[in-house]
Design a protein around this motif. Structure first.
Motif, mmCIF file in Angstrom:
data_model
loop_
_atom_site.group_PDB
_atom_site.id
_atom_site.type_symbol
_atom_site.label_atom_id
_atom_site.label_comp_id
_atom_site.label_asym_id
_atom_site.label_seq_id
_atom_site.Cartn_x
_atom_site.Cartn_y
_atom_site.Cartn_z
ATOM 1 N N GLY A 31 -14.056 -35.838 -29.891
ATOM 2 C CA GLY A 31 -15.026 -36.998 -29.787
ATOM 3 C C GLY A 31 -14.320 -38.316 -30.296
ATOM 4 N N ARG A 32 -12.845 -38.331 -30.543
ATOM 5 C CA ARG A 32 -12.295 -39.617 -30.842
ATOM 6 C C ARG A 32 -10.869 -39.351 -30.843
ATOM 7 N N ILE A 33 -10.232 -40.426 -30.928
ATOM 8 C CA ILE A 33 -8.599 -40.399 -31.048
ATOM 9 C C ILE A 33 -8.284 -40.273 -32.509
ATOM 10 N N GLU A 34 -7.713 -39.293 -32.921
ATOM 11 C CA GLU A 34 -7.590 -38.939 -34.463
ATOM 12 C C GLU A 34 -6.203 -39.244 -34.549
ATOM 13 N N PRO A 35 -5.700 -40.274 -35.329
ATOM 14 C CA PRO A 35 -4.256 -40.475 -35.664
ATOM 15 C C PRO A 35 -3.367 -39.433 -36.152
ATOM 16 N N ALA A 36 -4.177 -38.902 -37.058
ATOM 17 C CA ALA A 36 -3.206 -37.845 -37.693
ATOM 18 C C ALA A 36 -2.772 -36.654 -36.978
ATOM 19 N N SER A 37 -3.625 -36.384 -35.689
ATOM 20 C CA SER A 37 -3.532 -35.251 -35.079
ATOM 21 C C SER A 37 -2.249 -35.389 -34.109
ATOM 22 N N ARG A 38 -1.737 -34.224 -33.455
ATOM 23 C CA ARG A 38 -0.527 -34.089 -32.626
ATOM 24 C C ARG A 38 -0.909 -34.977 -31.251
ATOM 25 N N GLU A 94 -13.346 -45.696 -41.145
ATOM 26 C CA GLU A 94 -13.420 -44.693 -40.225
ATOM 27 C C GLU A 94 -14.147 -45.289 -38.808
ATOM 28 N N TYR A 95 -15.187 -46.180 -38.961
ATOM 29 C CA TYR A 95 -15.787 -46.883 -37.868
ATOM 30 C C TYR A 95 -14.874 -47.592 -37.211
ATOM 31 N N LEU A 96 -14.160 -48.510 -37.953
ATOM 32 C CA LEU A 96 -13.059 -49.372 -37.500
ATOM 33 C C LEU A 96 -12.005 -48.707 -36.569
ATOM 34 N N GLN A 97 -11.738 -47.388 -37.237
ATOM 35 C CA GLN A 97 -10.673 -46.712 -36.607
ATOM 36 C C GLN A 97 -10.737 -46.355 -35.253
ATOM 37 N N ASN A 98 -12.378 -45.481 -35.160
ATOM 38 C CA ASN A 98 -12.679 -45.228 -33.863
ATOM 39 C C ASN A 98 -12.913 -46.005 -32.879
ATOM 40 N N LEU A 99 -13.448 -47.292 -33.343
ATOM 41 C CA LEU A 99 -13.918 -48.374 -32.529
ATOM 42 C C LEU A 99 -12.463 -48.938 -32.103
ATOM 43 N N SER A 100 -11.336 -49.323 -32.753
ATOM 44 C CA SER A 100 -10.107 -49.825 -32.309
ATOM 45 C C SER A 100 -9.479 -48.743 -31.235
ATOM 46 N N LEU A 101 -9.496 -47.602 -31.675
ATOM 47 C CA LEU A 101 -8.727 -46.907 -30.801
ATOM 48 C C LEU A 101 -9.269 -46.505 -29.289
ATOM 49 N N SER A 102 -10.774 -46.512 -29.373
ATOM 50 C CA SER A 102 -11.445 -46.254 -28.223
ATOM 51 C C SER A 102 -11.332 -47.703 -27.438
ATOM 52 N N PHE A 103 -11.172 -48.725 -28.131
ATOM 53 C CA PHE A 103 -11.158 -49.957 -27.540
ATOM 54 C C PHE A 103 -9.664 -50.095 -26.692
ATOM 55 N N SER A 104 -8.833 -49.562 -27.443
ATOM 56 C CA SER A 104 -7.384 -49.491 -26.849
ATOM 57 C C SER A 104 -7.418 -48.575 -25.616
ATOM 58 N N LEU A 145 -19.167 -47.718 -20.191
ATOM 59 C CA LEU A 145 -18.868 -46.402 -20.885
ATOM 60 C C LEU A 145 -17.927 -46.398 -22.248
ATOM 61 N N PHE A 146 -17.492 -47.601 -22.572
ATOM 62 C CA PHE A 146 -16.970 -47.705 -23.621
ATOM 63 C C PHE A 146 -17.810 -48.123 -24.797
ATOM 64 N N VAL A 147 -18.828 -48.828 -24.292
ATOM 65 C CA VAL A 147 -20.035 -49.221 -25.366
ATOM 66 C C VAL A 147 -20.765 -47.914 -25.682
ATOM 67 N N ILE A 148 -20.896 -47.096 -24.566
ATOM 68 C CA ILE A 148 -21.732 -45.752 -24.759
ATOM 69 C C ILE A 148 -20.933 -44.835 -25.688
ATOM 70 N N GLY A 149 -19.568 -44.846 -25.370
ATOM 71 C CA GLY A 149 -18.651 -43.885 -26.083
ATOM 72 C C GLY A 149 -18.556 -44.184 -27.485
ATOM 73 N N ALA A 150 -18.459 -45.685 -27.853
ATOM 74 C CA ALA A 150 -18.271 -46.009 -29.194
ATOM 75 C C ALA A 150 -19.576 -45.857 -29.894
ATOM 76 N N SER A 151 -20.713 -46.131 -29.435
ATOM 77 C CA SER A 151 -22.083 -45.946 -29.745
ATOM 78 C C SER A 151 -22.122 -44.489 -30.491
ATOM 79 N N TYR A 152 -21.887 -43.545 -29.373
ATOM 80 C CA TYR A 152 -21.834 -42.086 -29.572
ATOM 81 C C TYR A 152 -20.920 -41.804 -30.839
ATOM 82 N N GLN A 153 -19.710 -42.252 -30.838
ATOM 83 C CA GLN A 153 -18.856 -42.022 -32.110
ATOM 84 C C GLN A 153 -19.510 -42.688 -33.240
ATOM 85 N N ALA A 154 -19.959 -43.427 -33.285
ATOM 86 C CA ALA A 154 -20.502 -44.081 -34.581
ATOM 87 C C ALA A 154 -21.904 -43.183 -34.994
ATOM 88 N N LEU A 155 -22.734 -42.953 -34.076
ATOM 89 C CA LEU A 155 -23.739 -42.147 -34.546
ATOM 90 C C LEU A 155 -23.163 -41.036 -34.862
#
Length: 168
Positions: A31-38, A94-104, A145-155
């Protein structure tokens, strides 16, 4: 006439598929891009290679919009991969992380849509450039789709944070 691919263009296109794939895996699985994961680390590596190879390409003979998007993507990656290191951001990190990576991730698709539609089909491409209605329409869909996905991640993050005190 359909633009042709240079050898660097071919390499760039193939390498640019890596962050698309790793980003999709991360978003679908976690549900997100986790920087610490492989997968997150592979996404970062793929993005960096994709962005830096794009700087050697130019259909206009110099700096263009795709290069500017690459710089914006680098900034989004830097913010996303470092956000949790800054204590002053508190729970917002964590919100900023999710938003930034989804934006990228979203930014990957803007030049991909433009370049693909300028080349396909080779005999009569579907678009002439970034201002073509089809390109603008598809980029708009990607943005929605980005706005929907980022909103979903935040919720989802908010729900997880609310559940933590109850289980602790």
């Amino acid at each position: 006439m359909t633009p042709s691919f240079s050898p660097l263009g071919i390499v760039h296109t193939l390498l640019s598929l890596l962050p698309v794939v790793f980003g999709a895996i991360a978003l679908i699985r976690d549900g997100r891009i986790e920087p610490a994961s492989r997968t997150g680390k592979a996404y970062l590596a793929g993005m960096l290679v994709s962005i830096f190879t794009s700087f050697g390409l130019s259909s206009t003979g110099g700096f263009n919009e795709a290069h500017a998007l690459g710089i914006v993507a680098l900034l989004a990656l830097a913010v996303g991969f470092s956000a949790r290191r800054y204590a002053w951001l508190g729970s917002g990190a964590e919100y900023l992380q999710n938003l930034s990576l989804s934006f990228s991730y979203m930014l990957l698709f803007i030049p991909a849509i433009n370049e693909t539609l300028r080349r396909v089909p080779p005999s009569r491409p579907l678009a002439e450039g970034p201002q073509s209605p089809l390109v603008l329409g598809l980029v708009s869909v990607v943005f929605v789709l980005f706005v929907i996905g980022a909103s979903y991640q935040a919720l989802r993050l908010r729900a997880r944070r609310r559940a933590l005190p109850a289980t602790a």
